[in-house]
Design an enzyme around this catalytic site. Structure first.
Site, PDB file in Angstrom:
ATOM      1  N   HIS A 233      11.768  -5.422   5.042  1.00 39.65           N
ATOM      2  CA  HIS A 233      11.177  -5.959   6.271  1.00 39.65           C
ATOM      3  C   HIS A 233      12.263  -6.212   7.314  1.00 39.65           C
ATOM      4  O   HIS A 233      12.006  -6.873   8.332  1.00 39.65           O
ATOM      5  CB  HIS A 233      10.439  -7.271   5.988  1.00 39.65           C
ATOM      6  CG  HIS A 233       9.297  -7.139   5.025  1.00 39.65           C
ATOM      7  ND1 HIS A 233       8.347  -6.143   5.133  1.00 39.65           N
ATOM      8  CD2 HIS A 233       8.946  -7.878   3.925  1.00 39.65           C
ATOM      9  CE1 HIS A 233       7.467  -6.281   4.151  1.00 39.65           C
ATOM     10  NE2 HIS A 233       7.809  -7.314   3.412  1.00 39.65           N
TER      11      HIS A 233
ATOM     12  N   TRP B 242       0.840  -1.202   0.000  1.00 41.04           N
ATOM     13  CA  TRP B 242       0.000   0.000   0.000  1.00 41.04           C
ATOM     14  C   TRP B 242       0.877   1.254   0.000  1.00 41.04           C
ATOM     15  O   TRP B 242       0.681   2.167  -0.809  1.00 41.04           O
ATOM     16  CB  TRP B 242      -0.894  -0.055   1.235  1.00 41.04           C
ATOM     17  CG  TRP B 242      -2.067   0.870   1.238  1.00 41.04           C
ATOM     18  CD1 TRP B 242      -2.574   1.579   0.183  1.00 41.04           C
ATOM     19  CD2 TRP B 242      -2.902   1.181   2.352  1.00 41.04           C
ATOM     20  NE1 TRP B 242      -3.673   2.299   0.571  1.00 41.04           N
ATOM     21  CE2 TRP B 242      -3.897   2.068   1.897  1.00 41.04           C
ATOM     22  CE3 TRP B 242      -2.912   0.777   3.686  1.00 41.04           C
ATOM     23  CZ2 TRP B 242      -4.888   2.573   2.742  1.00 41.04           C
ATOM     24  CZ3 TRP B 242      -3.904   1.276   4.521  1.00 41.04           C
ATOM     25  CH2 TRP B 242      -4.878   2.162   4.061  1.00 41.04           C
TER      26      TRP B 242
END
Length: 303
Positions: free
Chosen positions: A118, A70
């Site tokens: 991440h 997103w």
């Protein structure tokens, strides 16, 4: 998101590897953290130390299933609004994923480069901090994150599935999932959220008021956008809009990456005992911390 051919090519290869991989063999450990063998290699991690960041790089750091795709879309649209050029991803955008030669190729990419990751704070290449790249850190409440993990594994064809929600919950709480422990990731980043080149973004805030959430990003990056431009980007970036075009932007896996995006979906799976266990874990790791307050745990993860 990424250039369709590059993104889907990488994902297709990862899914092909996943077909032949049992859940018990999905992870390898590098410097104490579990990573999926379908996306990461120890050779690439070793090469990552040679990566040279630029001061105008935009780093999007998040734990998996916390909204990275997103935010990638939003930042790409912000750059387009400023430069009038569609942002292209010549490589799969997650910094630690790919072959060990990618960092040499990335030297030739034009600025600004958008780099998703991440990785825990202390696993990032030192050049990101030395060269003062801008870092957006995206967090999502741990209960919905765990549920999103479960659905991703159990809904996407070819990805190894968990036998039950209870099994995933146990592994999540032990940090034995892709990219390790949510709470270790959070504890690590908590110490650095007030840095001059770091901006905290809460997934739930974006869900509540997307335009307001988007507005703070160009302000942090030093871009000027009009209110009309912000509103246009927010309309294009609703979760519903992203899901509607997810197959075009992300290939076959797209609809699973943009499954629901709901705040509070955890209530459909968590037992009362599991909710209590999560409460205790949160208190143990983040009670009284700056990040603990920012996550608004009582609002989103209790009741």
């Amino acid at each position: 998101m990424a250039d369709k051919s590059k993104f889907t090519e990488y994902i297709d290869k990862a899914l092909e590897k996943s077909k032949e991989t049992a859940l018990s063999h999905l992870f390898f450990t590098y410097q104490g953290i579990a990573y999926p063998i379908t996306m990461c290699t120890s050779e690439t991690f070793q090469a990552l130390d040679t990566f040279e960041a630029r001061h105008d790089d935009i780093v999007l750091a998040s734990y998996p299933k916390c909204g990275s795709n997103w935010i990638l879309h939003i930042v790409s649209e912000l750059i387009y609004a400023v430069s009038k050029k569609k942002y292209k991803y010549p490589e799969f955008p997650v910094l630690e994923c790919g072959d060990s030669e990618k960092y040499q190729r990335m030297k030739g990419f034009p600025s600004p480069r958008i780099l998703a990751t991440h990785l825990h704070y202390d696993k990032l290449p030192g050049s990101i901090f030395k060269n003062k790249a801008k870092i957006l850190v995206i967090f999502r409440n741990p209960t919905d994150t765990a549920v999103s993990f479960f659905h991703f594994h159990n809904d996407v064809p070819d990805i190894p599935s968990y036998g039950s929600w209870d099994e995933l919950f146990r592994q999540f709480m032990k940090g034995q999932v892709s990219w390790g422990s949510y709470f270790d990731f959070a504890i690590n980043w908590n110490k650095h959220l007030d840095g001059d080149n770091v901006k905290f973004i809460l997934y739930e805030d974006l869900k509540e008021n997307l335009a307001a959430g988007i507005k703070q990003i160009p302000e942090f990056l030093g871009f000027f956008l009009t209110g009309e431009q912000i509103q246009t980007i927010s309309v294009q970036s609703t979760f519903q809009a992203m899901r509607a075009k997810s197959q075009d932007t992300h290939g076959a896996v797209g609809p699973f990456l943009f499954r629901k995006g709901e705040v509070g979906d955890w209530k459909n799976l968590f037992s009362e005992i599991q909710n209590q266990e999560m409460d205790e874990k949160f208190k143990e790791c983040l009670a009284g911390t700056s990040l603990g307050a920012k996550l608004k745990y009582e609002s989103y993860c209790q009741g």
